[in-house]
Enzyme design. Sequence first.
Site, PDB file in Angstrom:
ATOM      1  N   CYS A   1     -14.579 -31.660 -33.893  1.00  0.00           N
ATOM      2  CA  CYS A   1     -14.086 -30.641 -34.832  1.00  0.00           C
ATOM      3  C   CYS A   1     -14.248 -31.058 -36.294  1.00  0.00           C
ATOM      4  O   CYS A   1     -15.047 -30.469 -37.030  1.00  0.00           O
ATOM      5  CB  CYS A   1     -12.614 -30.329 -34.572  1.00  0.00           C
ATOM      6  N   ARG A   2     -13.491 -32.071 -36.734  1.00  0.00           N
ATOM      7  CA  ARG A   2     -13.445 -32.407 -38.165  1.00  0.00           C
ATOM      8  C   ARG A   2     -14.614 -33.273 -38.622  1.00  0.00           C
ATOM      9  O   ARG A   2     -15.287 -32.938 -39.613  1.00  0.00           O
ATOM     10  CB  ARG A   2     -12.118 -33.113 -38.501  1.00  0.00           C
ATOM     11  N   SER A   3     -14.850 -34.409 -37.951  1.00  0.00           N
ATOM     12  CA  SER A   3     -15.891 -35.319 -38.475  1.00  0.00           C
ATOM     13  C   SER A   3     -17.300 -34.727 -38.394  1.00  0.00           C
ATOM     14  O   SER A   3     -18.114 -35.018 -39.283  1.00  0.00           O
ATOM     15  CB  SER A   3     -15.810 -36.710 -37.835  1.00  0.00           C
TER      16      SER A   3
ATOM     17  N   ASP B   1      -5.680 -31.474 -37.806  1.00  0.00           N
ATOM     18  CA  ASP B   1      -6.448 -31.332 -36.557  1.00  0.00           C
ATOM     19  C   ASP B   1      -6.430 -29.859 -36.139  1.00  0.00           C
ATOM     20  O   ASP B   1      -5.370 -29.317 -35.829  1.00  0.00           O
ATOM     21  CB  ASP B   1      -5.779 -32.216 -35.501  1.00  0.00           C
TER      22      ASP B   1
ATOM     23  N   CYS C   1     -13.074 -39.013 -36.732  1.00  0.00           N
ATOM     24  CA  CYS C   1     -11.842 -38.311 -36.349  1.00  0.00           C
ATOM     25  C   CYS C   1     -11.497 -38.733 -34.929  1.00  0.00           C
ATOM     26  O   CYS C   1     -11.946 -39.781 -34.447  1.00  0.00           O
ATOM     27  CB  CYS C   1     -11.977 -36.796 -36.512  1.00  0.00           C
TER      28      CYS C   1
ATOM     29  N   ASN D   1     -14.473 -36.345 -32.444  1.00  0.00           N
ATOM     30  CA  ASN D   1     -15.838 -36.172 -32.975  1.00  0.00           C
ATOM     31  C   ASN D   1     -16.447 -34.823 -32.548  1.00  0.00           C
ATOM     32  O   ASN D   1     -17.650 -34.724 -32.335  1.00  0.00           O
ATOM     33  CB  ASN D   1     -16.753 -37.343 -32.582  1.00  0.00           C
TER      34      ASN D   1
HETATM   35  P1  4NP Z   1     -11.295 -33.717 -33.802  1.00  0.00           P
HETATM   36  O1  4NP Z   1     -10.376 -32.692 -32.979  1.00  0.00           O
HETATM   37  O2  4NP Z   1     -10.611 -35.078 -33.737  1.00  0.00           O
HETATM   38  O3  4NP Z   1     -11.286 -33.156 -35.182  1.00  0.00           O
HETATM   39  O4  4NP Z   1     -12.651 -33.712 -33.146  1.00  0.00           O
HETATM   40  C1  4NP Z   1      -9.938 -32.930 -31.678  1.00  0.00           C
HETATM   41  C2  4NP Z   1     -10.816 -32.823 -30.633  1.00  0.00           C
HETATM   42  C3  4NP Z   1     -10.378 -33.017 -29.342  1.00  0.00           C
HETATM   43  C4  4NP Z   1      -9.058 -33.321 -29.103  1.00  0.00           C
HETATM   44  C5  4NP Z   1      -8.169 -33.434 -30.155  1.00  0.00           C
HETATM   45  C6  4NP Z   1      -8.614 -33.240 -31.443  1.00  0.00           C
HETATM   46  N1  4NP Z   1      -8.607 -33.499 -27.762  1.00  0.00           N
HETATM   47  O5  4NP Z   1      -7.396 -33.734 -27.576  1.00  0.00           O
HETATM   48  O6  4NP Z   1      -9.419 -33.431 -26.832  1.00  0.00           O
END
Ligand code: 4NP
Length: 155
Positions: free
Chosen positions: A13-15, A122, A8, A11
Amino acid sequence: MTRILMVCLGNICRSPLAHGILESKLPPQQFFIDSAGTTSYHIGASPDERSTKIAKNHNIDISHQAARQFKPSDFEYFDIIYAMDQSNYQHLYEMAQSSEDRSKLKLILKENPHTTDQNVPDPYYGELTDFQKVFDILEETCSIISNRLTEINKI
Ligand code: 4NP
């Protein structure tokens, strides 16, 4: 050994959820699962506490994971690379060096015939309920993936 990487943006939240869920469904002697982000934003960080909490509610422990950034050699090491959304997919596609690299790259929700959505949403700026929705779609999709992989391995 089949090696599968979940990717993602951050790294955190989702992955990490996809990583923990798929890992819980497959025998570790035959499958190595990992996750990474396309960005360097959260290198070394634990998963977002909302992802950890939702996973724990479903008896999956992801608290030991640490965020890392996707690296070009991941294309060599892994057999399947699942992008959580089209933006991540595009980013990885641009890093691919060969048709073999590109053949390893998949949009994870394309594995799930029960949804036409292309993107695992997201949840970073959302609420706990958004993380629960992410868990639910990943749980359904990882069940489909693990059933298919273990069927293939039986043949
Ligand atoms: P992820 O979510 O891609 O599912 O881990 C996010 C984590 C951090 C951010 C955006 C999405 N950020 O903008 O810091």
